[in-house]
Motif scaffolding. Structure first.
Motif, mmCIF file in Angstrom:
data_model
loop_
_atom_site.group_PDB
_atom_site.id
_atom_site.type_symbol
_atom_site.label_atom_id
_atom_site.label_comp_id
_atom_site.label_asym_id
_atom_site.label_seq_id
_atom_site.Cartn_x
_atom_site.Cartn_y
_atom_site.Cartn_z
ATOM 1 N N ALA A 68 0.840 -1.201 0.000
ATOM 2 C CA ALA A 68 0.000 0.000 0.000
ATOM 3 C C ALA A 68 0.867 1.240 0.000
ATOM 4 C CB ALA A 68 -0.911 0.008 1.227
ATOM 5 N N ASP A 69 0.275 2.358 -0.361
ATOM 6 C CA ASP A 69 0.898 3.662 -0.163
ATOM 7 C C ASP A 69 0.327 4.238 1.125
ATOM 8 O OD1 ASP A 69 2.387 3.511 -2.484
ATOM 9 O OD2 ASP A 69 0.900 4.557 -3.709
ATOM 10 N N LEU A 70 1.169 4.385 2.145
ATOM 11 C CA LEU A 70 0.719 4.813 3.462
ATOM 12 C C LEU A 70 0.691 6.335 3.578
ATOM 13 C CD1 LEU A 70 -0.003 4.089 6.426
ATOM 14 C CD2 LEU A 70 2.461 4.140 6.907
ATOM 15 N N ILE B 24 10.023 -0.327 6.711
ATOM 16 C CA ILE B 24 9.748 0.532 5.560
ATOM 17 C C ILE B 24 11.057 1.125 5.065
ATOM 18 C CG2 ILE B 24 7.410 1.099 6.295
ATOM 19 C CD1 ILE B 24 8.468 3.757 7.321
ATOM 20 N N ARG B 25 11.032 1.543 3.828
ATOM 21 C CA ARG B 25 12.223 2.126 3.222
ATOM 22 C C ARG B 25 12.299 3.599 3.575
ATOM 23 N NH1 ARG B 25 11.579 1.508 -2.699
ATOM 24 N NH2 ARG B 25 10.326 3.392 -2.489
ATOM 25 N N ALA B 26 13.389 3.998 4.180
ATOM 26 C CA ALA B 26 13.568 5.406 4.541
ATOM 27 C C ALA B 26 13.874 6.231 3.298
ATOM 28 C CB ALA B 26 14.689 5.544 5.555
ATOM 29 N N GLU B 27 13.295 7.415 3.231
ATOM 30 C CA GLU B 27 13.555 8.315 2.114
ATOM 31 C C GLU B 27 14.968 8.888 2.258
ATOM 32 O OE1 GLU B 27 11.665 8.690 -0.424
ATOM 33 O OE2 GLU B 27 9.993 7.507 0.362
ATOM 34 N N ALA B 28 15.566 9.206 1.133
ATOM 35 C CA ALA B 28 16.918 9.772 1.144
ATOM 36 C C ALA B 28 16.937 11.067 1.951
ATOM 37 C CB ALA B 28 17.389 10.021 -0.286
ATOM 38 N N LEU C 287 3.357 10.505 8.468
ATOM 39 C CA LEU C 287 4.178 9.477 7.841
ATOM 40 C C LEU C 287 3.568 9.112 6.494
ATOM 41 C CD1 LEU C 287 6.514 7.458 7.963
ATOM 42 C CD2 LEU C 287 4.976 5.855 9.133
ATOM 43 N N ARG C 288 4.343 9.378 5.452
ATOM 44 C CA ARG C 288 3.940 8.996 4.097
ATOM 45 C C ARG C 288 5.056 8.159 3.508
ATOM 46 N NH1 ARG C 288 2.285 14.480 4.380
ATOM 47 N NH2 ARG C 288 0.005 14.679 4.313
ATOM 48 N N THR C 289 4.728 6.910 3.175
ATOM 49 C CA THR C 289 5.741 5.995 2.678
ATOM 50 C C THR C 289 5.081 4.866 1.899
ATOM 51 O OG1 THR C 289 7.695 4.698 3.324
ATOM 52 C CG2 THR C 289 5.742 4.503 4.713
ATOM 53 N N GLN C 290 5.904 3.989 1.358
ATOM 54 C CA GLN C 290 5.423 2.851 0.587
ATOM 55 C C GLN C 290 5.590 1.583 1.398
ATOM 56 O OE1 GLN C 290 6.414 2.578 -3.714
ATOM 57 N NE2 GLN C 290 7.277 0.561 -3.205
ATOM 58 N N LEU C 291 4.531 0.789 1.464
ATOM 59 C CA LEU C 291 4.577 -0.510 2.110
ATOM 60 C C LEU C 291 4.651 -1.576 1.026
ATOM 61 C CD1 LEU C 291 1.761 -0.043 4.791
ATOM 62 C CD2 LEU C 291 4.220 0.344 5.077
ATOM 63 N N GLY D 11 0.816 0.692 -3.888
ATOM 64 C CA GLY D 11 -0.455 0.441 -4.586
ATOM 65 C C GLY D 11 -1.534 1.413 -4.161
ATOM 66 N N LYS D 12 -2.662 0.894 -3.678
ATOM 67 C CA LYS D 12 -3.755 1.731 -3.208
ATOM 68 C C LYS D 12 -3.337 2.490 -1.950
ATOM 69 C CE LYS D 12 -6.642 0.048 -6.306
ATOM 70 N NZ LYS D 12 -7.170 0.867 -7.423
ATOM 71 N N THR D 13 -4.055 3.581 -1.648
ATOM 72 C CA THR D 13 -3.695 4.422 -0.509
ATOM 73 C C THR D 13 -4.349 3.945 0.783
ATOM 74 O OG1 THR D 13 -3.424 6.373 -1.921
ATOM 75 C CG2 THR D 13 -3.767 6.761 0.434
ATOM 76 N N LEU D 14 -3.542 3.784 1.828
ATOM 77 C CA LEU D 14 -4.016 3.502 3.177
ATOM 78 C C LEU D 14 -3.918 4.811 3.964
ATOM 79 C CD1 LEU D 14 -4.863 1.905 5.649
ATOM 80 C CD2 LEU D 14 -2.509 1.040 5.828
ATOM 81 N N LYS D 15 -5.053 5.460 4.169
ATOM 82 C CA LYS D 15 -5.094 6.769 4.824
ATOM 83 C C LYS D 15 -5.549 6.610 6.273
ATOM 84 C CE LYS D 15 -7.222 11.355 4.347
ATOM 85 N NZ LYS D 15 -8.147 12.174 3.524
ATOM 86 N N ILE D 16 -4.770 7.148 7.210
ATOM 87 C CA ILE D 16 -5.076 7.052 8.642
ATOM 88 C C ILE D 16 -5.059 8.452 9.232
ATOM 89 C CG2 ILE D 16 -4.454 5.989 10.831
ATOM 90 C CD1 ILE D 16 -2.754 3.982 9.217
ATOM 91 N N ARG D 17 -6.119 8.801 9.955
ATOM 92 C CA ARG D 17 -6.212 10.114 10.575
ATOM 93 C C ARG D 17 -6.784 9.990 11.986
ATOM 94 N NH1 ARG D 17 -3.597 11.002 6.751
ATOM 95 N NH2 ARG D 17 -3.767 12.708 5.202
#
Length: 299
Positions: free
Chosen positions: A239-241, A255-259, A274-278, A282-288
């Motif tokens: 997912a795209d977190l 998760i992969r740390a951004e440069a 936190l916005r990252t790739q799991l 793919g689809k967006t996993l949105k948490i609020r």
């Protein structure tokens, strides 16, 4: 004093008598059963003004509905009317409110009606209670559960599940398919292999436990106005977190740390987002959450 004391004693006796009766204000119970033969997947609509609704998977060719009425008097119970309608596989059961409220020793007490249902495993269900809990087990199909005030509990069911409660917790165990619903005040817990999840609570925690092999068929959204969010995801989840907390985020996922991303140098605001790739993304996993922490863990 001599003229006042008997009156006071009389009032105390009356209060004690009234209290004894009110404790068992739903003492009168009646039950009736209705059976409906079906030739395929039923479309079942259940409505009760005040009472619980319990539905379980049963015989594949029959819908059985037990109506349990409770009230302070037999007259009050009798005023709860049950309307039934069947057109092929479409069945409607509605319990209607009495014409007027029953008054018992000066205290209003409204009769209630609980619906206990067995239906085929595959079918459509719309269940609505004005004030009462709803439970559902073992049914797959188009499912719509709504109560004005009460908890919702679902187990081993799914397909296209929608729910709403004005005030009550929601627990969905071993769920599949689409989940979409909200509670005004209460916690929400979801486990299983859902394809899409959209849940909202005005005030309460959210817990999501996803089984291995789960694939997102659409974007997911988990939102609470006031409460913590705990997400348990398998290693193969993609997912795209997109997570933001009014408090803090604790991430235990790999998760992969951004440069150039140095956690220690980030501002407090950045640490709450936190916005990252799991996995492969793919689809967006949105948490609020407006006021509460977010915790991400491996299941």
């Amino acid at each position: 004093m001599k003229s006042v004391l008997p009156v006071m004693l009389g009032l105390s006796a009356a209060t004690a008598l009234c209290g004894c009766v009110v404790v068992d204000s739903q003492a009168h119970i009646t039950r009736e059963e209705k059976r409906f033969a079906v030739t395929g997947a039923p479309e079942l609509r259940l409505t009760t003004v005040d009472g619980a609704i319990d539905v379980r998977a049963g015989d594949d060719k029959e819908v059985v509905v037990e109506i349990e009425k409770r009230g302070p008097t037999l007259e009050g119970v009798a005023q709860l009317t049950v309307a039934t309608k069947q057109d092929g596989n479409h069945i409607e059961i509605e319990v209607k409110r009495p014409a007027r409220e029953q008054v018992f020793f000066g205290i209003g007490s409204t009769p209630t009606a609980r619906l206990i249902v067995r239906m085929p495993r595959g079918g459509s269900l719309a269940a609505k209670s004005g004030d009462g809990s709803i439970t559902l087990e073992g049914v797959q199909g188009r499912l719509d559960l709504r109560t004005g005030d009460g908890s919702i509990r679902v187990r081993g069911s799914g397909g296209q599940l929608t729910f709403a409660t004005g005030d009550g917790s929601v627990t969905l165990d071993d769920t599949t398919g689409t989940v979409d619903g909200e509670t005004g005040d209460g916690s929400v817990s979801v486990t299983g292999v859902p394809g899409a999840v959209r849940v909202r609570t005005g005030d309460g925690s959210i817990t999501l436990r996803v089984d291995s092999g789960t694939r997102m068929t659409d974007d997911w959204s988990l939102t609470t106005g006031d409460g913590g969010v705990a997400i348990y995801l398998p290693k193969d989840f993609a997912a795209d977190l997109d997570a933001h907390s009014g408090d803090s985020i604790r991430n235990d996922l790999a998760i992969r740390a951004e440069a150039g991303d140095d956690t220690h140098s980030r501002s407090d605001e950045e640490k709450r987002t936190l916005r990252t790739q799991l996995g492969a993304g793919g689809k967006t996993l949105k948490i609020r959450t407006g006021d509460g922490s977010i915790r991400l863990k491996a299941s």
